[in-house]
Motif scaffolding. Structure first.
Motif: not given
Length: 213
Positions: A116-140
């Motif tokens: 496991v790797n635990v990280q804290q990112w800026d939620r608007d970081d463009p790298r995270m938008r790229e990684v999770f671009g087609t990911a499933e989104t849960l209700s929360d």
């Protein structure tokens, strides 16, 4: 006796190779005999160019280190893995490095590495938008990305299953399972000991930080 070789690259990533003295059953720890490798051997392993491919696949750390009191050490991550896996599985080993924790889990049909790797990112970081671009989104609002692939770290027949999660506040937990007890080793079983549903449960657990929000 313990020997350690540590190689640090310019980007801060490290390769650490450690050898503990071999101790026959029942013999006192102080009587451990030296391991088969010399300091020069360990240094050669740490300096091998083969590690660059492994390091290149590791998730990048946050652009700015998290100062949250909820940050976990590698040892705490390893202990948390051991606590979260199903009780019918045997945890034979635990280990850690900066930002990472792992445990070797066995169901009686072959050992499997869970890391496991635990990280804290800026939620608007463009790298995270790229990684999770087609990911499933849960209700929360949590994003969940699942991947099954042949291990790029080597090892005959080795596969890696990954569940990568990102909460709305930028808190990221990446859990991987391998069908071997260590990267670069050949597969010891057909599939990792934890299936995708179990990896999801581990990754989405609130145990990865002391408080939410």
């Amino acid at each position: 006796m313990v020997l350690t070789a540590r190689l640090t690259y310019k980007d801060g990533k490290q390769v650490v190779v450690r050898q503990s003295g071999v101790r026959p059953a029942g013999e006192a720890a102080s009587m451990g005999t030296p391991g088969p490798l010399t300091r020069e051997h360990l240094s050669a392993v740490a300096a091998s160019g083969g590690w660059k491919a492994v390091l290149s696949r590791m998730p990048e750390p946050p652009a700015e280190p998290s100062t949250s009191t909820d940050a976990m050490t590698g040892n705490q991550m390893a202990e948390t893995i051991a606590a979260l896996v199903p009780s019918n599985l045997h945890v034979s080993e635990q280990g850690s490095s900066d930002g990472f924790g792992h445990a070797v889990v066995d169901d009686g049909h072959g050992k499997s590495l869970v890391g496991v790797n635990v990280q804290q990112w800026d939620r608007d970081d463009p790298r995270m938008r790229e990684v999770f671009g087609t990911a499933e989104t849960l209700s929360d609002g949590t994003r969940v990305r699942v991947d099954k692939s042949t291990s790029r770290y080597g090892g005959s027949g080795a596969v890696v299953w990954t569940v990568d999660t990102l909460r709305t506040g930028g808190f990221r937990v990446v859990v991987q399972a391998l069908n071997s007890r260590a990267f670069t080793l050949p597969a010891s079983r057909d599939e990792p000991v934890l299936g995708i549903p179990q990896l999801r449960d581990v990754a989405l657990s609130g145990a990865w930080r002391r408080s939410e929000g």
